[in-house]
Design a protein around this motif. Structure first.
Motif, PDB file in Angstrom:
ATOM      1  N   LYS A  28       4.823 -37.955 -18.117  1.00  0.00           N
ATOM      2  CA  LYS A  28       4.076 -38.156 -16.869  1.00  0.00           C
ATOM      3  C   LYS A  28       2.580 -37.960 -17.111  1.00  0.00           C
ATOM      4  O   LYS A  28       1.756 -38.746 -16.622  1.00  0.00           O
ATOM      5  CB  LYS A  28       4.574 -37.181 -15.802  1.00  0.00           C
ATOM      6  CG  LYS A  28       3.780 -37.228 -14.518  1.00  0.00           C
ATOM      7  CD  LYS A  28       4.261 -36.178 -13.528  1.00  0.00           C
ATOM      8  CE  LYS A  28       3.360 -36.149 -12.294  1.00  0.00           C
ATOM      9  NZ  LYS A  28       3.805 -35.187 -11.296  1.00  0.00           N
ATOM     10  N   ALA A  29       2.221 -36.948 -17.863  1.00  0.00           N
ATOM     11  CA  ALA A  29       0.812 -36.689 -18.169  1.00  0.00           C
ATOM     12  C   ALA A  29       0.196 -37.857 -18.942  1.00  0.00           C
ATOM     13  O   ALA A  29      -0.943 -38.261 -18.667  1.00  0.00           O
ATOM     14  CB  ALA A  29       0.668 -35.386 -18.952  1.00  0.00           C
ATOM     15  N   ASN A  30       0.941 -38.425 -19.888  1.00  0.00           N
ATOM     16  CA  ASN A  30       0.460 -39.593 -20.634  1.00  0.00           C
ATOM     17  C   ASN A  30       0.226 -40.771 -19.712  1.00  0.00           C
ATOM     18  O   ASN A  30      -0.804 -41.445 -19.783  1.00  0.00           O
ATOM     19  CB  ASN A  30       1.459 -40.001 -21.724  1.00  0.00           C
ATOM     20  CG  ASN A  30       1.283 -39.224 -22.997  1.00  0.00           C
ATOM     21  OD1 ASN A  30       0.178 -38.825 -23.344  1.00  0.00           O
ATOM     22  ND2 ASN A  30       2.370 -38.999 -23.695  1.00  0.00           N
ATOM     23  N   VAL A  31       1.194 -41.033 -18.841  1.00  0.00           N
ATOM     24  CA  VAL A  31       1.072 -42.153 -17.915  1.00  0.00           C
ATOM     25  C   VAL A  31      -0.142 -41.948 -17.005  1.00  0.00           C
ATOM     26  O   VAL A  31      -0.967 -42.852 -16.837  1.00  0.00           O
ATOM     27  CB  VAL A  31       2.362 -42.325 -17.090  1.00  0.00           C
ATOM     28  CG1 VAL A  31       2.177 -43.366 -15.989  1.00  0.00           C
ATOM     29  CG2 VAL A  31       3.528 -42.711 -17.998  1.00  0.00           C
ATOM     30  N   ASN A  32      -0.265 -40.767 -16.434  1.00  0.00           N
ATOM     31  CA  ASN A  32      -1.382 -40.500 -15.528  1.00  0.00           C
ATOM     32  C   ASN A  32      -2.734 -40.609 -16.235  1.00  0.00           C
ATOM     33  O   ASN A  32      -3.719 -41.038 -15.641  1.00  0.00           O
ATOM     34  CB  ASN A  32      -1.231 -39.139 -14.865  1.00  0.00           C
ATOM     35  CG  ASN A  32      -0.137 -39.130 -13.819  1.00  0.00           C
ATOM     36  OD1 ASN A  32       0.217 -40.155 -13.248  1.00  0.00           O
ATOM     37  ND2 ASN A  32       0.409 -37.956 -13.553  1.00  0.00           N
ATOM     38  N   ALA A  33      -2.791 -40.233 -17.501  1.00  0.00           N
ATOM     39  CA  ALA A  33      -4.050 -40.267 -18.245  1.00  0.00           C
ATOM     40  C   ALA A  33      -4.443 -41.670 -18.706  1.00  0.00           C
ATOM     41  O   ALA A  33      -5.633 -41.957 -18.855  1.00  0.00           O
ATOM     42  CB  ALA A  33      -3.955 -39.341 -19.463  1.00  0.00           C
ATOM     43  N   HIS A  34      -3.442 -42.534 -18.924  1.00  0.00           N
ATOM     44  CA  HIS A  34      -3.730 -43.812 -19.581  1.00  0.00           C
ATOM     45  C   HIS A  34      -3.408 -45.060 -18.764  1.00  0.00           C
ATOM     46  O   HIS A  34      -3.681 -46.165 -19.234  1.00  0.00           O
ATOM     47  CB  HIS A  34      -2.979 -43.891 -20.911  1.00  0.00           C
ATOM     48  CG  HIS A  34      -3.318 -42.779 -21.850  1.00  0.00           C
ATOM     49  ND1 HIS A  34      -4.538 -42.680 -22.476  1.00  0.00           N
ATOM     50  CD2 HIS A  34      -2.611 -41.699 -22.241  1.00  0.00           C
ATOM     51  CE1 HIS A  34      -4.560 -41.596 -23.227  1.00  0.00           C
ATOM     52  NE2 HIS A  34      -3.399 -40.983 -23.099  1.00  0.00           N
ATOM     53  N   GLU A  35      -2.820 -44.902 -17.594  1.00  0.00           N
ATOM     54  CA  GLU A  35      -2.406 -46.082 -16.832  1.00  0.00           C
ATOM     55  C   GLU A  35      -2.939 -46.025 -15.401  1.00  0.00           C
ATOM     56  O   GLU A  35      -2.249 -45.585 -14.482  1.00  0.00           O
ATOM     57  CB  GLU A  35      -0.877 -46.194 -16.821  1.00  0.00           C
ATOM     58  CG  GLU A  35      -0.293 -46.432 -18.199  1.00  0.00           C
ATOM     59  CD  GLU A  35       1.214 -46.595 -18.174  1.00  0.00           C
ATOM     60  OE1 GLU A  35       1.728 -47.388 -17.363  1.00  0.00           O
ATOM     61  OE2 GLU A  35       1.886 -45.905 -18.964  1.00  0.00           O
TER      62      GLU A  35
END
Length: 98
Positions: A28-35
């Motif tokens: 979730k953190a990856n998605v929020n940071a990059h998308e």
């Protein structure tokens, strides 16, 4: 164009529950940071059965969903969590508007 909603219901193998939750939160953190085209990404755990986890994701459009599915971190997430999941059900929807 309506936003696309992904609702994923997962039944986890009980012995992998904590590891899955930790991995899902990192994802979730990856998605929020990059998308930026991901409007919302929520993770919930069923109150009566802690081995049932639901992901609720909202994307701007189909292109955003396709981009999400092809990111290296999504591919890694799917590979790493596959052994943790007993059942997986994906439901797609479109956001209703007034």
């Amino acid at each position: 164009m309506s936003a696309i909603v992904l609702h994923v219901e997962l039944t986890l193998h009980p012995e992998h529950r904590d590891a899955y939750i930790a991995r899902a939160l990192a994802h979730k953190a990856n998605v929020n940071a990059h998308e930026p085209a991901c409007q919302r990404f929520e993770i919930s755990v069923e109150e009566d059965n802690a081995n049932v986890v639901r992901l609720y994701e909202v994307y701007d459009d189909e292109a955003a969903v396709q981009h999400h599915m092809q990111t290296p971190y999504m591919i890694a997430y799917r590979e790493e969590t596959a052994p943790m999941i007993a059942e997986r059900k994906l439901t797609r929807a479109v956001m209703a508007h007034d």
